[in-house]
Design a protein around this motif. Structure first.
Motif, PDB file in Angstrom:
ATOM      1  N   MET A 149       0.830  -1.027   0.149  1.00 36.85           N
ATOM      2  CA  MET A 149      -0.109  -0.045   0.053  1.00 36.85           C
ATOM      3  C   MET A 149       0.930   1.215  -0.087  1.00 36.85           C
ATOM      4  N   LYS A 150       0.572   2.096  -0.938  1.00 35.29           N
ATOM      5  CA  LYS A 150       1.361   3.484  -0.915  1.00 35.29           C
ATOM      6  C   LYS A 150       0.492   4.605  -0.374  1.00 35.29           C
ATOM      7  N   ILE A 151       1.376   5.301   0.329  1.00 36.67           N
ATOM      8  CA  ILE A 151       0.694   6.523   0.771  1.00 36.67           C
ATOM      9  C   ILE A 151       1.876   7.794   0.575  1.00 36.67           C
ATOM     10  N   ASP A 152       1.275   8.926   0.268  1.00 35.56           N
ATOM     11  CA  ASP A 152       2.061  10.211   0.460  1.00 35.56           C
ATOM     12  C   ASP A 152       1.562  11.245   1.443  1.00 35.56           C
ATOM     13  N   ALA A 153       2.606  11.537   2.349  1.00 34.85           N
ATOM     14  CA  ALA A 153       2.073  12.350   3.376  1.00 34.85           C
ATOM     15  C   ALA A 153       2.967  13.220   3.988  1.00 34.85           C
ATOM     16  N   ASP A 154       2.763  14.495   4.015  1.00 37.57           N
ATOM     17  CA  ASP A 154       3.647  15.459   4.697  1.00 37.57           C
ATOM     18  C   ASP A 154       5.010  15.388   3.883  1.00 37.57           C
ATOM     19  N   GLU A 188      -5.638  13.530   9.670  1.00 37.67           N
ATOM     20  CA  GLU A 188      -6.586  14.263   8.426  1.00 37.67           C
ATOM     21  C   GLU A 188      -7.095  15.329   8.680  1.00 37.67           C
ATOM     22  N   LYS A 189      -7.071  16.255   7.770  1.00 39.95           N
ATOM     23  CA  LYS A 189      -7.556  17.771   8.014  1.00 39.95           C
ATOM     24  C   LYS A 189      -8.857  17.626   7.088  1.00 39.95           C
ATOM     25  N   ASP A 190      -9.319  16.681   6.237  1.00 44.20           N
ATOM     26  CA  ASP A 190     -10.219  16.996   5.436  1.00 44.20           C
ATOM     27  C   ASP A 190     -11.574  16.310   6.185  1.00 44.20           C
ATOM     28  N   ARG A 191     -12.467  17.070   6.552  1.00 44.34           N
ATOM     29  CA  ARG A 191     -13.684  16.561   7.279  1.00 44.34           C
ATOM     30  C   ARG A 191     -14.568  15.597   6.433  1.00 44.34           C
ATOM     31  N   THR A 192     -14.283  15.405   5.360  1.00 46.83           N
ATOM     32  CA  THR A 192     -15.088  14.416   4.577  1.00 46.83           C
ATOM     33  C   THR A 192     -14.476  13.064   4.266  1.00 46.83           C
ATOM     34  N   LYS A 193     -13.338  12.976   4.815  1.00 47.38           N
ATOM     35  CA  LYS A 193     -12.310  11.805   4.684  1.00 47.38           C
ATOM     36  C   LYS A 193     -13.136  10.773   5.853  1.00 47.38           C
ATOM     37  N   TYR A 243     -11.064  11.146   9.196  1.00 49.71           N
ATOM     38  CA  TYR A 243     -10.810  12.515   9.880  1.00 49.71           C
ATOM     39  C   TYR A 243     -11.303  12.010  11.438  1.00 49.71           C
ATOM     40  N   HIS A 244     -10.661  12.597  12.386  1.00 46.97           N
ATOM     41  CA  HIS A 244     -11.018  12.271  13.727  1.00 46.97           C
ATOM     42  C   HIS A 244     -11.686  13.345  14.444  1.00 46.97           C
ATOM     43  N   GLY A 245     -11.515  14.523  13.840  1.00 48.27           N
ATOM     44  CA  GLY A 245     -12.021  15.798  14.564  1.00 48.27           C
ATOM     45  C   GLY A 245     -11.986  16.006  16.013  1.00 48.27           C
ATOM     46  N   GLN A 246     -11.264  15.492  16.649  1.00 48.85           N
ATOM     47  CA  GLN A 246     -11.314  15.878  18.171  1.00 48.85           C
ATOM     48  C   GLN A 246     -10.063  16.821  18.472  1.00 48.85           C
ATOM     49  N   HIS A 269       3.917  13.615  -2.564  1.00 51.99           N
ATOM     50  CA  HIS A 269       2.673  14.555  -2.605  1.00 51.99           C
ATOM     51  C   HIS A 269       2.096  14.675  -1.157  1.00 51.99           C
ATOM     52  N   ASP A 270       1.172  15.635  -1.060  1.00 55.18           N
ATOM     53  CA  ASP A 270       0.575  15.721   0.509  1.00 55.18           C
ATOM     54  C   ASP A 270      -0.955  15.084   0.372  1.00 55.18           C
ATOM     55  N   ALA A 271      -1.168  14.079  -0.616  1.00 56.10           N
ATOM     56  CA  ALA A 271      -2.373  13.660  -0.578  1.00 56.10           C
ATOM     57  C   ALA A 271      -2.280  11.769  -0.342  1.00 56.10           C
TER      58      ALA A 271
END
Length: 177
Positions: free
Chosen positions: A1-6, A23-28, A31-34, A172-174
């Motif tokens: 599994m590949k992931i790009d972050a920061d 996660e910053k995107d509320r739609t994902k 996203y834990h939002g706490q 990438h940051d996605a």
């Protein structure tokens, strides 16, 4: 599994799941939002979880010194080192609490901090951070450890220690997976 972050790209070839935990995107869905700190990514393997925190520093010299824990070191560098150590510690602890509330601490957890420091400073940070998390069963009363291991590495050391999970700077940051 590949992931790009920061700004880093990872390939966790044998992972069951990998996702951006901070996660910053509320739609994902991740996203834990706490109002809690969060490690950057979480990787799930059949027998463990790996919490990964990444930091690319513009000026690593800001923290550099023989031993930032020494009482006679430059005060500003000791304060910066202490701030970073606390930051990394609380990133792990808050993430652990969140995952505990999700009932997702059912496997051993390994914490890996990917910092753009030289090996010597990473080694000092690893020693201090491992003691303060704490790694292993820190109390006779504990039935479960918080974290099985803690490693602080740079990109070269990551690729040396974890050849099955290569990383490169400049991702990438996605998230992808």
């Amino acid at each position: 599994m590949k992931i790009d972050a920061d700004g880093f790209s990872f390939d966790f070839t044998d992972a069951l799941n990998v996702f951006v935990f901070d996660e910053k995107d509320r739609t994902k869905p991740t996203y834990h939002g706490q109002p809690m700190k969060a490690v950057d990514i979480i990787v799930e393997f059949p027998d463990s979880y790996v919490f990964v925190e990444m930091k690319d520093f513009d000026n690593p010299d800001f923290y550099e010194m023989e031993d930032s824990t020494a009482k006679d070191g430059p005060k500003d560098k000791k304060e910066h080192f202490k701030w970073l150590k606390d930051y990394l510690k609380y990133k792990f602890r808050d993430s652990y609490l969140f995952r505990h509330a999700e009932q997702k601490v059912d496997k051993p957890i390994h914490y890996v901090c990917l910092l753009t420091f030289e090996n010597a400073l990473n080694s000092i940070m690893q020693k201090v951070l491992s003691r303060e998390l704490p790694v292993g069963l820190a109390s006779e009363r504990w039935k479960q450890e918080l974290v099985r291991s803690c490693q602080v590495v740079n990109v070269a050391k990551w690729n040396e220690n974890f050849p099955k999970w290569p990383v490169r700077a400049g991702g990438h940051d996605a998230a992808a997976g």
